[in-house]
Design an enzyme around this catalytic site. Sequence first.
Site, mmCIF file in Angstrom:
data_model
loop_
_atom_site.group_PDB
_atom_site.id
_atom_site.type_symbol
_atom_site.label_atom_id
_atom_site.label_comp_id
_atom_site.label_asym_id
_atom_site.label_seq_id
_atom_site.Cartn_x
_atom_site.Cartn_y
_atom_site.Cartn_z
ATOM 1 N N HIS A 17 0.858 -1.195 0.000
ATOM 2 C CA HIS A 17 0.000 0.000 0.000
ATOM 3 C C HIS A 17 0.888 1.236 0.000
ATOM 4 C CE1 HIS A 17 -3.817 2.069 1.846
ATOM 5 N NE2 HIS A 17 -3.088 2.951 1.160
ATOM 6 N N HIS A 19 1.286 4.947 -2.342
ATOM 7 C CA HIS A 19 0.926 5.846 -3.445
ATOM 8 C C HIS A 19 2.218 6.507 -3.908
ATOM 9 C CE1 HIS A 19 -3.433 5.661 -2.403
ATOM 10 N NE2 HIS A 19 -2.926 5.419 -1.196
ATOM 11 N N HIS A 197 -9.580 1.139 -1.293
ATOM 12 C CA HIS A 197 -9.527 1.719 0.044
ATOM 13 C C HIS A 197 -10.950 1.600 0.626
ATOM 14 C CE1 HIS A 197 -5.759 3.368 -1.283
ATOM 15 N NE2 HIS A 197 -5.598 4.141 -0.220
ATOM 16 N N GLU A 200 -11.271 3.219 5.981
ATOM 17 C CA GLU A 200 -10.250 4.130 6.539
ATOM 18 C C GLU A 200 -11.013 5.169 7.367
ATOM 19 O OE1 GLU A 200 -8.199 6.459 3.568
ATOM 20 O OE2 GLU A 200 -6.531 6.969 4.921
ATOM 21 N N ASP A 278 1.752 3.935 2.935
ATOM 22 C CA ASP A 278 0.702 4.782 2.338
ATOM 23 C C ASP A 278 1.305 5.971 1.565
ATOM 24 O OD1 ASP A 278 -1.891 5.422 1.685
ATOM 25 O OD2 ASP A 278 -2.507 6.056 3.684
ATOM 26 N N ASP A 279 1.609 7.071 2.270
ATOM 27 C CA ASP A 279 2.179 8.269 1.643
ATOM 28 C C ASP A 279 3.355 8.729 2.500
ATOM 29 O OD1 ASP A 279 -0.057 8.923 -0.446
ATOM 30 O OD2 ASP A 279 -1.114 8.572 1.439
HETATM 31 N N1 ADE Z 1 -4.668 8.826 -1.709
HETATM 32 C C1 ADE Z 1 -3.436 8.873 -1.210
HETATM 33 N N2 ADE Z 1 -3.441 8.440 0.061
HETATM 34 C C2 ADE Z 1 -4.710 8.094 0.368
HETATM 35 C C3 ADE Z 1 -5.349 7.574 1.517
HETATM 36 N N3 ADE Z 1 -4.698 7.300 2.647
HETATM 37 N N4 ADE Z 1 -6.674 7.374 1.464
HETATM 38 C C4 ADE Z 1 -7.358 7.642 0.358
HETATM 39 N N5 ADE Z 1 -6.807 8.132 -0.753
HETATM 40 C C5 ADE Z 1 -5.493 8.352 -0.752
HETATM 41 ZN ZN ZN Z 2 -3.745 4.794 0.582
#
Ligand code: ADE
Ligand code: ZN
Length: 338
Positions: A17, A19, A197, A200, A278-279
């Site tokens: 996971h 991005h 997703h 969350e 994630d990011d």
């Molecule tokens: N795009 C990038 N990170 C995300 C996240 N945690 N949830 C939804 N969309 C995303």
């Molecule tokens: Zn994500």
Amino acid sequence: MPNIAEFIQKLPKAELHLHLEGSLEPELMFDLARRNKIAIPFNAVEDIRAAYNFSNLQDFLDIYYQGMNVLHGKEDYYDLTMGYIKKIQQDNCLHTEVFFDPQAHLERGIEFPVIMAGITSALKDAEKDFGITSRLIMCFLRHLPEEDAFKTLKLAENFLPHIAAVGLDSSELGHPPSKFARVFKAAKERGLLSVAHAGEEGPPQYIYQALDLLNIDRIDHGNRAMEDPVLIERLRSERMTLTVCPLSNLKLCVVNSLRDHPIKPMLQAGIRATINSDDPSYFGGYLNDNYLAVANAVDLDKSDLVTLAKNSFSGSFLSEKEINHHIHQIDAYATSHT
Ligand code: ADE
Ligand code: ZN
């Protein structure tokens, strides 16, 4: 006996996971802004990092979409992807399944083949130069109409051999999986796997929809499944993988403290949970940072960490043979390091 940080460092693992646009480091953002002569509303790297304070998902997304405006040419997408690969190489991450958000680039006039050329050539070099294997997942932005997702799928038609799966991301609340049932069916008909997703910020109902209406192969996040005992049992019995992201959950206020993180109850319930970043550029840590932070916060032991690393391969889109190979490696590592 090594301490937990050393144990995590050398543990073979996969990331499921991530991005790519969320791995854009402030330094590269500045370089690309200069390269492409794009004005950004920051004077220094520290100003960018200081702006990364979010109270929910939407807060973050507003900054995330703004940040990626510096990406233009195929070399920008190459540098972005290679920057991430170099980070995870240091984490002994052997395989990664990465998301990209084509619609966020197409709407700025960037052409689909440009995006694909940069990303795929970096992923190819990752395997050649570092032995890191990968899969690419094309996400649909759920705040846009399904019609837009269909247009994106059509643009991807000539690139399907490079794309393993479709995904669903962006603003969750108010955009249930049901909105994308037709386009996910079309993607399946083209031989693509799928992930979404769900849970969350959205309720357990969104996870049921992702399972029943999108027929997904993996759930991204899935935290809110823990509110529903029937769903917990279903995820366990169906061996559904959850790609959980502890530092993201903390930064986006999905949990108030990492001590409240549900990773341990997930494992105790027999759910195939995994740890991911994630990011990472926005949330303060790459893969091993996530393992370590949550291990310290909720007292994960070495056997939990081994389970999480094995889950990262068994939940991947690698072949059965490749998965078994990695799991044997983890077993050998665990035997010699505990
Ligand atoms: N795009 C990038 N990170 C995300 C996240 N945690 N949830 C939804 N969309 C995303
Ligand atoms: Zn994500």
